[in-house]
Design an enzyme around this catalytic site. Sequence first.
Site, PDB file in Angstrom:
ATOM      1  N   GLU A 120       1.991 102.239  43.062  1.00 46.05           N
ATOM      2  CA  GLU A 120       0.607 101.744  42.964  1.00 46.05           C
ATOM      3  C   GLU A 120      -0.071 101.631  44.322  1.00 46.05           C
ATOM      4  OE1 GLU A 120      -0.156  98.386  40.558  1.00 46.05           O
ATOM      5  OE2 GLU A 120       1.283  98.979  39.034  1.00 46.05           O
ATOM      6  N   LYS A 149       1.583  94.748  47.980  1.00 49.73           N
ATOM      7  CA  LYS A 149       2.760  95.623  48.150  1.00 49.73           C
ATOM      8  C   LYS A 149       2.487  96.629  49.277  1.00 49.73           C
ATOM      9  CE  LYS A 149       6.102  95.691  46.186  1.00 49.73           C
ATOM     10  NZ  LYS A 149       7.383  94.943  46.351  1.00 49.73           N
TER      11      LYS A 149
HETATM   12  P1  NAD Z   1      10.026  90.901  38.164  1.00 52.51           P
HETATM   13  O1  NAD Z   1       8.734  90.182  38.183  1.00 52.51           O
HETATM   14  O2  NAD Z   1      10.717  91.145  36.877  1.00 52.51           O
HETATM   15  O3  NAD Z   1      11.073  90.167  39.117  1.00 52.51           O
HETATM   16  C1  NAD Z   1      10.698  89.663  40.382  1.00 52.51           C
HETATM   17  C2  NAD Z   1      11.750  88.657  40.806  1.00 52.51           C
HETATM   18  O4  NAD Z   1      11.378  88.138  42.092  1.00 52.51           O
HETATM   19  C3  NAD Z   1      11.870  87.439  39.851  1.00 52.51           C
HETATM   20  O5  NAD Z   1      13.223  87.173  39.580  1.00 52.51           O
HETATM   21  C4  NAD Z   1      11.220  86.302  40.630  1.00 52.51           C
HETATM   22  O6  NAD Z   1      11.785  85.035  40.328  1.00 52.51           O
HETATM   23  C5  NAD Z   1      11.524  86.724  42.063  1.00 52.51           C
HETATM   24  N1  NAD Z   1      10.589  86.140  43.027  1.00 52.51           N
HETATM   25  C6  NAD Z   1       9.225  86.096  42.948  1.00 52.51           C
HETATM   26  N2  NAD Z   1       8.722  85.456  44.024  1.00 52.51           N
HETATM   27  C7  NAD Z   1       9.788  85.091  44.796  1.00 52.51           C
HETATM   28  C8  NAD Z   1       9.908  84.416  46.036  1.00 52.51           C
HETATM   29  N3  NAD Z   1       8.835  83.960  46.699  1.00 52.51           N
HETATM   30  N4  NAD Z   1      11.152  84.228  46.541  1.00 52.51           N
HETATM   31  C9  NAD Z   1      12.249  84.662  45.865  1.00 52.51           C
HETATM   32  N5  NAD Z   1      12.188  85.302  44.685  1.00 52.51           N
HETATM   33  C10 NAD Z   1      10.977  85.524  44.160  1.00 52.51           C
HETATM   34  O7  NAD Z   1       9.739  92.270  38.923  1.00 52.51           O
HETATM   35  P2  NAD Z   1      10.450  93.704  38.810  1.00 52.51           P
HETATM   36  O8  NAD Z   1       9.695  94.514  37.840  1.00 52.51           O
HETATM   37  O9  NAD Z   1      11.906  93.514  38.673  1.00 52.51           O
HETATM   38  O10 NAD Z   1      10.111  94.273  40.273  1.00 52.51           O
HETATM   39  C11 NAD Z   1      11.033  94.130  41.337  1.00 52.51           C
HETATM   40  C12 NAD Z   1      10.495  94.885  42.551  1.00 52.51           C
HETATM   41  O11 NAD Z   1      10.312  96.261  42.222  1.00 52.51           O
HETATM   42  C13 NAD Z   1       9.131  94.380  43.034  1.00 52.51           C
HETATM   43  O12 NAD Z   1       9.124  94.397  44.439  1.00 52.51           O
HETATM   44  C14 NAD Z   1       8.145  95.401  42.475  1.00 52.51           C
HETATM   45  O13 NAD Z   1       7.006  95.498  43.284  1.00 52.51           O
HETATM   46  C15 NAD Z   1       8.986  96.653  42.510  1.00 52.51           C
HETATM   47  N6  NAD Z   1       8.629  97.704  41.543  1.00 52.51           N
HETATM   48  C16 NAD Z   1       8.549  97.412  40.202  1.00 52.51           C
HETATM   49  C17 NAD Z   1       8.292  98.445  39.303  1.00 52.51           C
HETATM   50  C18 NAD Z   1       8.232  98.200  37.808  1.00 52.51           C
HETATM   51  O14 NAD Z   1       7.895  99.115  37.047  1.00 52.51           O
HETATM   52  N7  NAD Z   1       8.572  97.015  37.308  1.00 52.51           N
HETATM   53  C19 NAD Z   1       8.086  99.756  39.769  1.00 52.51           C
HETATM   54  C20 NAD Z   1       8.152  99.995  41.147  1.00 52.51           C
HETATM   55  C21 NAD Z   1       8.444  98.972  42.023  1.00 52.51           C
HETATM   56  O1  DAU Z   2       3.853 101.749  38.745  1.00 53.80           O
HETATM   57  C1  DAU Z   2       4.738 100.721  39.081  1.00 53.80           C
HETATM   58  C2  DAU Z   2       4.209  99.391  38.601  1.00 53.80           C
HETATM   59  O2  DAU Z   2       4.380  99.383  37.181  1.00 53.80           O
HETATM   60  C3  DAU Z   2       4.902  98.196  39.227  1.00 53.80           C
HETATM   61  O3  DAU Z   2       4.615  98.176  40.595  1.00 53.80           O
HETATM   62  C4  DAU Z   2       4.434  96.892  38.580  1.00 53.80           C
HETATM   63  O4  DAU Z   2       5.153  95.794  39.100  1.00 53.80           O
HETATM   64  C5  DAU Z   2       4.673  96.983  37.087  1.00 53.80           C
HETATM   65  O5  DAU Z   2       4.194  95.814  36.440  1.00 53.80           O
HETATM   66  C6  DAU Z   2       3.960  98.208  36.538  1.00 53.80           C
HETATM   67  O6  DAU Z   2       2.521  98.058  36.670  1.00 53.80           O
HETATM   68  P1  DAU Z   2       1.520  98.466  35.480  1.00 53.80           P
HETATM   69  O7  DAU Z   2       0.270  97.718  35.656  1.00 53.80           O
HETATM   70  O8  DAU Z   2       1.469  99.953  35.342  1.00 53.80           O
HETATM   71  O9  DAU Z   2       2.410  97.898  34.238  1.00 53.80           O
HETATM   72  P2  DAU Z   2       2.020  97.082  32.921  1.00 53.80           P
HETATM   73  O10 DAU Z   2       3.294  96.956  32.142  1.00 53.80           O
HETATM   74  O11 DAU Z   2       1.267  95.852  33.206  1.00 53.80           O
HETATM   75  O12 DAU Z   2       1.055  98.098  32.165  1.00 53.80           O
HETATM   76  C7  DAU Z   2       1.411  99.458  31.916  1.00 53.80           C
HETATM   77  C8  DAU Z   2       0.195 100.154  31.314  1.00 53.80           C
HETATM   78  O13 DAU Z   2      -0.056  99.611  30.007  1.00 53.80           O
HETATM   79  C9  DAU Z   2      -1.092  99.934  32.083  1.00 53.80           C
HETATM   80  O14 DAU Z   2      -1.897 101.096  31.960  1.00 53.80           O
HETATM   81  C10 DAU Z   2      -1.768  98.757  31.366  1.00 53.80           C
HETATM   82  C11 DAU Z   2      -1.360  98.995  29.932  1.00 53.80           C
HETATM   83  N1  DAU Z   2      -1.214  97.815  29.064  1.00 53.80           N
HETATM   84  C12 DAU Z   2      -0.484  96.747  29.505  1.00 53.80           C
HETATM   85  C13 DAU Z   2      -0.267  95.659  28.700  1.00 53.80           C
HETATM   86  C14 DAU Z   2       0.520  94.477  29.179  1.00 53.80           C
HETATM   87  C15 DAU Z   2      -1.728  97.844  27.774  1.00 53.80           C
HETATM   88  O15 DAU Z   2      -2.373  98.839  27.357  1.00 53.80           O
HETATM   89  N2  DAU Z   2      -1.506  96.766  26.952  1.00 53.80           N
HETATM   90  C16 DAU Z   2      -0.805  95.675  27.366  1.00 53.80           C
HETATM   91  O16 DAU Z   2      -0.635  94.738  26.561  1.00 53.80           O
END
Ligand code: NAD
Ligand code: DAU
Length: 337
Positions: A120, A149
């Site tokens: 993102e 980020k």
């Molecule tokens: P998540 O929200 O499920 O988990 C985040 C974790 O960080 C939680 O356990 C929370 O308690 C902890 N946390 C938050 N603030 C904190 C703080 N101040 N100190 C210590 N711990 C803290 O998120 P996720 O989806 O597992 O994402 C993990 C990492 O991967 C993030 O850095 C996110 O930007 C990155 N990322 C996520 C995605 C995705 O699709 N979910 C994709 C690309 C990158």
């Molecule tokens: O691309 C990586 C990112 O993916 C990570 O960095 C973020 O931490 C992670 O949350 C995710 O971000 P998105 O905003 O893409 O994810 P989210 O699950 O919130 O939404 C995915 C897509 O679905 C987005 O286009 C918004 C849409 N959406 C989301 C929700 C929660 C819906 O249409 N309906 C919903 O109820």
Amino acid sequence: MRVLVTGGAGFIGANFVHWTRRHKPDVEITVLDALTYASDGSSLDGADVELVKGDVADAALVDRLVGASDLVVHFAAETHNDNSLADPSPFLQANVVGTFVLLEAVRKHGVPLHHVSTDEVYGDLELDDPARFTEDSPYDPSSPYSATKAASDLLVRAWVRSFGITATLSNCSNNYGPYQHVEKFIPRQITNVLDGSAPKLYGDGLNVRDWIHVDDHNSAVWTIVEKGRSGETYLIGADGEETNKTVVQAILRALGQGENAYEHVTDRAGHDRRYAIDSSKLRTELGWTPAYVDFASGLRATIDWYRENEAWWRPQKAATEQKYAATQTVLDPAATD
Ligand code: NAD
Ligand code: DAU
């Protein structure tokens, strides 16, 4: 080797811990996690880790834990775009100040760092644009979450150049799999259908996300840690572009519902249209390949996990839907389909 995993009780971090246990049983793991609403200590059940509850922005605690480690893998962050629109403040503190505090500790102790980030930071692409993000794409974040980020990535790069720390960075696309909070798109829709509610599509539902199974993200992180060059960024993706509507229809079919039994709701402000990753550098230079090449079967396995683990997600569901209901209303289908 002792690895400090920040954010290891969250979605990707907990899966990282389990992946490491399965593939690298000799690695000792300390998890530092603030245990926010997004985490669940039970996600680490059976993982044999030291779990330290604490803030990554707590300099004294982080200094002690980093000093006792051989490697830091940094997942900890506030991660939900919708929450960052409602209140950006915790995102600044966890994602920017937290990364700064960690950087100062790895600098002092000479411990290598892997910084986990998101696609993102590059903003979004048009639906009909043949381009995908590469390591050379310009930074152009849209939301408070992605801006923090992006800031954290730039801090890591500056600490490599100015202070000579050893650090790699990765920017990954959208993850799916077990242990993801029900506020996120795929778990929200699966659990809605399991609860007899309609899945909710933001706006026209045609936004595209590039899905990758969380285990593939984590195998890529280990590949970068072991073979990557310090100061380099590697994009992680598995060629999984799908519209949100297609994903919702697949969930509905898999759970025995009509594929159009969804609702359109208020769109997200500043909603990024499309993400798409070109992961050639990671594949060519470091030899990584994803194991989950079929999104449909990975999605079915994820649906099964939520069906079989209601006790894990149920406590979060009602409050999450209440929060959404306060800001989202159902749109007229004639205006969207
Ligand atoms: P998540 O929200 O499920 O988990 C985040 C974790 O960080 C939680 O356990 C929370 O308690 C902890 N946390 C938050 N603030 C904190 C703080 N101040 N100190 C210590 N711990 C803290 O998120 P996720 O989806 O597992 O994402 C993990 C990492 O991967 C993030 O850095 C996110 O930007 C990155 N990322 C996520 C995605 C995705 O699709 N979910 C994709 C690309 C990158
Ligand atoms: O691309 C990586 C990112 O993916 C990570 O960095 C973020 O931490 C992670 O949350 C995710 O971000 P998105 O905003 O893409 O994810 P989210 O699950 O919130 O939404 C995915 C897509 O679905 C987005 O286009 C918004 C849409 N959406 C989301 C929700 C929660 C819906 O249409 N309906 C919903 O109820």
